[in-house]
Design an enzyme around this catalytic site. Structure first.
Site, mmCIF file in Angstrom:
data_model
loop_
_atom_site.group_PDB
_atom_site.id
_atom_site.type_symbol
_atom_site.label_atom_id
_atom_site.label_comp_id
_atom_site.label_asym_id
_atom_site.label_seq_id
_atom_site.Cartn_x
_atom_site.Cartn_y
_atom_site.Cartn_z
ATOM 1 N N ASN A 345 0.849 -1.199 0.000
ATOM 2 C CA ASN A 345 0.000 0.000 0.000
ATOM 3 C C ASN A 345 0.873 1.233 0.000
ATOM 4 O O ASN A 345 1.909 1.260 0.668
ATOM 5 C CB ASN A 345 -0.909 -0.009 1.249
ATOM 6 C CG ASN A 345 -2.161 0.814 1.037
ATOM 7 O OD1 ASN A 345 -2.410 1.316 -0.053
ATOM 8 N ND2 ASN A 345 -2.934 0.958 2.091
ATOM 9 N N TYR A 351 4.621 -0.702 7.439
ATOM 10 C CA TYR A 351 3.494 -1.530 7.888
ATOM 11 C C TYR A 351 3.425 -2.829 7.063
ATOM 12 O O TYR A 351 3.286 -3.933 7.607
ATOM 13 C CB TYR A 351 2.219 -0.708 7.728
ATOM 14 C CG TYR A 351 0.951 -1.350 8.273
ATOM 15 C CD1 TYR A 351 0.754 -1.486 9.646
ATOM 16 C CD2 TYR A 351 -0.062 -1.783 7.414
ATOM 17 C CE1 TYR A 351 -0.422 -2.042 10.147
ATOM 18 C CE2 TYR A 351 -1.239 -2.336 7.908
ATOM 19 C CZ TYR A 351 -1.415 -2.461 9.275
ATOM 20 O OH TYR A 351 -2.580 -3.013 9.764
#
Ligand code: NAD
Length: 445
Positions: A345, A351
């Site tokens: 993403n 993350y």
């Protein structure tokens, strides 16, 4: 946080307008009835291919569980269950087509379709293995066709010895608890520990540890485990102590305010568990954070802090627990990843790295854990309505919700129910699985 679009789309006038102008109108999902959890509601139409391996035992077990089982057609709409394990050739795949062509319309709103096949790598005959692999594409496509009804389709692949442990995944996937798990493949293998437990209160008398338990998904996991009979040991940062204590008090759990990145946190957690019981049934590594920034602007602190919470602490806690025999013989470890760790993403390199590593943890610990009677599995949630996703900008948040076959975000309870299934003693044949709980999000699909 509420989804206004879903509310309006399901109001009387909203339905008319949305249909007239061709906007998607997702159906609110049916979830477990808190007063009667794990009860399978609605009739099931069951079919099987010629030479199917598991149909008779599955049929007998779900009928014994009180399911209204049909083999021809159903008057009322309901769920579909098909044992495709006998399909061995391209020609024979017509049996799959024929059953679903005839019956797909009888799937009810929020209905379930469950297909059972053989794990291709466990099939000696190459032609048969090739054809069984086709089931994955079929399931993913059916999910896209019936998602607008809030209905889900999932595939169970049976590995060698898995037939002994098949009842639990079939029952879970037919239940309301699997509401947001869609188009997924679960592999079931030979059970690694005893499976005897009550289907209604499977965690009765057991302790489970949940990190990040004060709010969001961790709170829902804690409440679901308590509903299923467990004593929950909830961990969260000292700043959230009041919320943590209130949450644990409300479910008869124990609070351990602690930052999991503290140098001695893993030992403190282990010692706290040991001081309460000689066994710990499960650890759910739920605590996690985002620190989004484009890579060129991300500070080393943003990378390191996130990596310690989402990954480093998880590894240290596993190590400390596995140094003891706390989890041995029937214990469960569950990792919480994210579809970001699968699809990637923008602005989430840190993350996505940490969540892909959680997937790696499940893959690499599955075998050594199984040798000790422990299972390790994981969930990769998609868009779930929590404070984490409430912070996403409005347009991106709307897209996150709509870009799935179910046309809506999931609720924390949806992730919690899948984890509840993983940690139930009956799921002893489920090991090394990572399932997306995302309503078949288009991201990384
Ligand atoms: P949340 O921010 O609402 O809750 C996370 C909890 O973890 C908080 O209570 C927080 O205090 C706790 N926590 C954070 N750092 C900690 C630390 N160092 N020590 C102890 N506790 C700590 O988040 P959520 O949405 O409930 O997410 C839970 C998990 O699910 C996370 O791992 C997240 O990455 C994952 N996830 C969430 C979504 C989603 O859509 N919400 C999607 C994919 C994955």
């Amino acid at each position: 946080m509420s989804d206004k679009y879903l509310e309006i789309a399901n109001s009387t006038w909203g339905k008319k307008i949305f249909t007239a102008i061709g906007l998607p109108d997702p159906v609110p999902l049916r979830r477990e009835d808190a007063r009667q959890p794990h009860k399978l509601a609605g009739p099931v139409l069951m079919g099987a291919s010629q030479g199917a391996l598991f149909a008779s035992s599955i049929g007998a077990s779900i009928e014994a569980a009180g399911v209204e089982l049909h083999d021809q057609s159903m008057e009322a709409k309901g769920h579909l269950l098909f044992d495709a394990s006998g399909i061995a050739s391209a020609e024979q795949s017509a049996e799959l087509y024929s059953f679903f062509n005839q019956h797909i319309k009888s799937v009810m709103d929020s209905g379930r379709v469950v297909i059972v096949g053989q794990k291709p790598s466990a099939v000696a005959d190459a032609d048969r293995a090739t054809v069984q692999r086709g089931l994955v594409g079929f399931v993913k496509s059916v999910a896209k066709e019936i998602g607008r009804k809030g209905a889900t389709v999932n595939l169970i692949l049976v590995d060698s010895g898995g037939e002994q442990a098949l009842e639990a995944p079939v029952r879970f996937l037919l239940s309301a608890g699997s509401a947001f798990m869609n188009a997924q493949v679960l592999t079931v293998a030979s059970p690694v520990a005893a499976m005897d437990a009550d289907w209604v209160g499977p965690l009765t008398g057991k302790s489970v540890l949940v990190t990040g338990a004060a709010r969001g998904i961790g709170l829902a996991i804690s409440q679901t485990m308590a509903r299923d009979g467990a004593t929950v040991i909830g961990v969260d940062v000292p700043q959230s102590q009041d919320d943590l204590v209130a949450a644990m008090d409300s479910i008869g759990g124990l609070s351990l305010p602690l930052d999991i990145t503290d140098a001695d946190a893993a030992e403190k957690i282990r010692d706290f568990c040991l001081s309460h019981s000689t066994t710990l049934h499960a650890v759910v590594h739920n605590a996690g954070v985002t620190r989004d920034k484009m890579l060129s602007r991300m500070t080393a602190h943003q990378w390191d802090l996130l990596m310690q919470i989402n990954l480093g602490a998880v590894q240290r806690i596993n190590k400390a627990l596995l140094e003891t025999e706390l989890l041995d013989s029937g214990g469960k470890i569950v990792g919480v990843a994210s579809i970001s760790g699968i699809a990637g993403n923008i602005g989430q390199t840190n993350y996505a790295f940490s969540k892909a590593a959680i997937i790696g943890m499940v893959e690499s610990l599955a075998e050594p854990c199984a040798a000790r009677g422990i299972t390790i599995n994981g969930v990769a949630p998609g868009f779930i309505e929590t404070q984490m996703t409430a912070a996403i900008p409005f347009v991106t948040r709307q897209m996150g919700r709509r870009l799935s076959s179910l046309g809506q975000g999931g609720l924390p309870i949806d992730v919690a129910e899948v984890i509840g299934f993983f940690v139930s003693p009956q799921a002893a044949g489920i090991n090394g699985n990572m399932v997306r709980v995302c309503g078949q999000s288009l991201l990384g699909a």
